[in-house]
Scaffold this motif. Structure first.
Motif, PDB file in Angstrom:
ATOM      1  N   MET A  43       0.860  -1.197   0.000  1.00 39.01           N
ATOM      2  CA  MET A  43       0.000   0.000   0.000  1.00 39.01           C
ATOM      3  C   MET A  43       0.890   1.239   0.000  1.00 39.01           C
ATOM      4  SD  MET A  43      -2.964   1.183   2.706  1.00 39.01           S
ATOM      5  CE  MET A  43      -3.949  -0.276   2.438  1.00 39.01           C
ATOM      6  N   THR A  44       0.612   2.118  -0.917  1.00 36.47           N
ATOM      7  CA  THR A  44       1.413   3.335  -1.025  1.00 36.47           C
ATOM      8  C   THR A  44       1.110   4.265   0.134  1.00 36.47           C
ATOM      9  OG1 THR A  44      -0.281   4.359  -2.403  1.00 36.47           O
ATOM     10  CG2 THR A  44       1.463   3.143  -3.541  1.00 36.47           C
ATOM     11  N   PHE A  45       1.902   5.332   0.220  1.00 38.02           N
ATOM     12  CA  PHE A  45       1.775   6.268   1.333  1.00 38.02           C
ATOM     13  C   PHE A  45       0.407   6.956   1.345  1.00 38.02           C
ATOM     14  CE2 PHE A  45       2.181  10.628   2.891  1.00 38.02           C
ATOM     15  CZ  PHE A  45       2.545  10.377   4.198  1.00 38.02           C
ATOM     16  N   GLN A  46      -0.055   7.393   0.163  1.00 37.55           N
ATOM     17  CA  GLN A  46      -1.311   8.130   0.123  1.00 37.55           C
ATOM     18  C   GLN A  46      -2.490   7.264   0.585  1.00 37.55           C
ATOM     19  OE1 GLN A  46      -1.926   9.421  -3.876  1.00 37.55           O
ATOM     20  NE2 GLN A  46      -2.142   7.365  -4.738  1.00 37.55           N
ATOM     21  N   TRP A  47      -2.473   5.975   0.163  1.00 34.97           N
ATOM     22  CA  TRP A  47      -3.577   5.106   0.560  1.00 34.97           C
ATOM     23  C   TRP A  47      -3.449   4.668   2.011  1.00 34.97           C
ATOM     24  CZ3 TRP A  47      -7.598   5.633  -2.168  1.00 34.97           C
ATOM     25  CH2 TRP A  47      -7.498   5.903  -3.533  1.00 34.97           C
ATOM     26  N   THR A  48      -2.212   4.612   2.479  1.00 33.05           N
ATOM     27  CA  THR A  48      -2.018   4.361   3.914  1.00 33.05           C
ATOM     28  C   THR A  48      -2.600   5.511   4.737  1.00 33.05           C
ATOM     29  OG1 THR A  48      -0.005   3.108   3.442  1.00 33.05           O
ATOM     30  CG2 THR A  48      -0.316   3.880   5.709  1.00 33.05           C
ATOM     31  N   ALA A  49      -2.372   6.751   4.258  1.00 33.23           N
ATOM     32  CA  ALA A  49      -2.919   7.924   4.944  1.00 33.23           C
ATOM     33  C   ALA A  49      -4.449   7.929   4.890  1.00 33.23           C
ATOM     34  CB  ALA A  49      -2.363   9.194   4.312  1.00 33.23           C
ATOM     35  N   VAL A  50      -5.000   7.553   3.729  1.00 38.55           N
ATOM     36  CA  VAL A  50      -6.464   7.514   3.599  1.00 38.55           C
ATOM     37  C   VAL A  50      -7.049   6.450   4.519  1.00 38.55           C
ATOM     38  CG1 VAL A  50      -8.374   7.073   2.018  1.00 38.55           C
ATOM     39  CG2 VAL A  50      -6.429   8.426   1.256  1.00 38.55           C
ATOM     40  N   ALA A  51      -6.374   5.258   4.592  1.00 41.30           N
ATOM     41  CA  ALA A  51      -6.861   4.202   5.482  1.00 41.30           C
ATOM     42  C   ALA A  51      -6.793   4.641   6.942  1.00 41.30           C
ATOM     43  CB  ALA A  51      -6.041   2.929   5.260  1.00 41.30           C
ATOM     44  N   THR A  52      -5.691   5.294   7.299  1.00 32.88           N
ATOM     45  CA  THR A  52      -5.569   5.816   8.676  1.00 32.88           C
ATOM     46  C   THR A  52      -6.662   6.848   8.963  1.00 32.88           C
ATOM     47  OG1 THR A  52      -3.168   5.479   8.529  1.00 32.88           O
ATOM     48  CG2 THR A  52      -3.997   6.907  10.296  1.00 32.88           C
ATOM     49  N   PHE A  53      -6.906   7.708   7.984  1.00 30.29           N
ATOM     50  CA  PHE A  53      -7.963   8.706   8.127  1.00 30.29           C
ATOM     51  C   PHE A  53      -9.328   8.025   8.312  1.00 30.29           C
ATOM     52  CE2 PHE A  53     -11.004  11.771   6.264  1.00 30.29           C
ATOM     53  CZ  PHE A  53     -10.778  12.837   7.108  1.00 30.29           C
ATOM     54  N   LEU A  54      -9.559   6.920   7.563  1.00 28.35           N
ATOM     55  CA  LEU A  54     -10.805   6.175   7.697  1.00 28.35           C
ATOM     56  C   LEU A  54     -10.943   5.578   9.086  1.00 28.35           C
ATOM     57  CD1 LEU A  54     -13.383   4.890   6.497  1.00 28.35           C
ATOM     58  CD2 LEU A  54     -11.939   3.018   5.668  1.00 28.35           C
ATOM     59  N   TYR A  55      -9.880   4.988   9.604  1.00 22.79           N
ATOM     60  CA  TYR A  55      -9.929   4.417  10.950  1.00 22.79           C
ATOM     61  C   TYR A  55     -10.173   5.509  11.998  1.00 22.79           C
ATOM     62  CZ  TYR A  55      -7.758   0.473   8.523  1.00 22.79           C
ATOM     63  OH  TYR A  55      -7.488  -0.558   7.651  1.00 22.79           O
ATOM     64  N   ALA A  56      -9.545   6.676  11.774  1.00 28.00           N
ATOM     65  CA  ALA A  56      -9.758   7.798  12.705  1.00 28.00           C
ATOM     66  C   ALA A  56     -11.211   8.258  12.671  1.00 28.00           C
ATOM     67  CB  ALA A  56      -8.814   8.944  12.357  1.00 28.00           C
ATOM     68  N   GLU A  57     -11.791   8.316  11.471  1.00 26.74           N
ATOM     69  CA  GLU A  57     -13.198   8.697  11.358  1.00 26.74           C
ATOM     70  C   GLU A  57     -14.098   7.712  12.105  1.00 26.74           C
ATOM     71  OE1 GLU A  57     -13.620  10.965   7.061  1.00 26.74           O
ATOM     72  OE2 GLU A  57     -13.553   8.761   7.099  1.00 26.74           O
ATOM     73  N   ILE A  58     -13.817   6.428  11.927  1.00 25.72           N
ATOM     74  CA  ILE A  58     -14.610   5.416  12.617  1.00 25.72           C
ATOM     75  C   ILE A  58     -14.492   5.576  14.131  1.00 25.72           C
ATOM     76  CG2 ILE A  58     -14.866   2.942  13.027  1.00 25.72           C
ATOM     77  CD1 ILE A  58     -13.943   2.504  10.113  1.00 25.72           C
ATOM     78  N   GLY A  59     -13.271   5.808  14.610  1.00 23.81           N
ATOM     79  CA  GLY A  59     -13.067   5.999  16.044  1.00 23.81           C
ATOM     80  C   GLY A  59     -13.797   7.218  16.580  1.00 23.81           C
TER      81      GLY A  59
END
Length: 245
Positions: free
Chosen positions: A1-17
């Motif tokens: 997973m590239t950096f941008q998609w890693t950031a988007v996934a992290t952002f998604l997990y943060a939104e869920i939290g």
């Protein structure tokens, strides 16, 4: 997973939290409103709209890019499957297709949850304001009720005082009226006595005049009898003189 998609996934997990935290039942909207009103959030709120729009644009761009990648690798996957190419090349294309679909889901859910998060925060803020207004209204209603009860009690006290004062005034007016009536009765009694005395005096005078009139009538009758007798005597004398001649 590239950096941008890693950031988007992290952002998604943060939104869920964050959404899970906002949905906790034991944290009231008023408490969240107090948290949102701390100085740090007040400073962040100045740039909130700009940050929201910027993230929306980035997520839309990533979502469109993921759609493009899915279409690209879906077409390549179908072409390679029909062409019956080498198994390693087919697996590589299938892996790319899987990653593009994963990125599509990540970007799509991130975009959706970002909108949901914005709406949730807005609703929590509005609900907290409404609850604050409700509490203020309840306090106002309670204060108004207490003031109304107080005014009613004061009104009853004033009404009683006015009734007592009115009763005292009515008694005074009744006493004055009775006094005036007694004076009028006394005056009328005196007038009646004077009228009775005058009537008695007039009656006595009428009786005296009547008696006097009767006496005059008797005297007049007597004088008429004497006058007739003297006239008869005079007539007899004249007849005798005529006979003598």
């Amino acid at each position: 997973m590239t950096f941008q998609w890693t950031a988007v996934a992290t952002f998604l997990y943060a939104e869920i939290g964050v959404l899970l935290l906002l949905c906790l039942p034991f944290v009231s909207p008023v408490r969240w409103q107090k948290i949102f009103m701390i100085p740090l959030w007040n400073k962040i709120a100045i740039y909130w709209n700009k940050a929201f729009l910027t993230i929306i644009v980035l997520l839309i761009v990533l979502f469109l890019d993921a759609i493009r990648e899915v279409k690209k690798y879906s077409a390549a996957h179908a072409t390679e499957k029909v062409a019956s190419v080498h198994q390693n090349a087919f697996d590589h294309i299938q892996m790319k297709l899987f990653r593009s679909q994963r990125n599509l889901y990540i970007s799509g859910f991130s975009l959706f949850l970002w909108l949901v998060l914005r709406r949730t925060i807005t609703l929590i803020t509005q609900l907290a304001k409404e609850m604050g207004i409700q509490v203020a209204l309840e306090l106002q209603v309670a204060n108004t009720s207490e003031a109304a009860k107080k005014y009613l009690q004061e009104n009853e006290i004033l009404q009683q005082a006015l009734n007592e004062k009115g009763k005292y005034k009515r008694e005074q007016a009744l006493e004055a009226s009775n006094k005036k009536l007694r004076q009028e009765v006394e005056y009328l009694t005196d007038e009646l006595k004077r009228a009775s005395n005058a009537l008695s005096k007039a009656t006595n005078e009428v009786i005296a005049v009547k008696k006097q009139s009767e006496g005059l009538k008797r005297e007049y009758d007597r004088l008429m009898k004497d006058h007739k007798r003297l006239q008869d005597l005079l007539d007899e004398d004249e007849e005798e003189d005529k006979k003598a001649q």
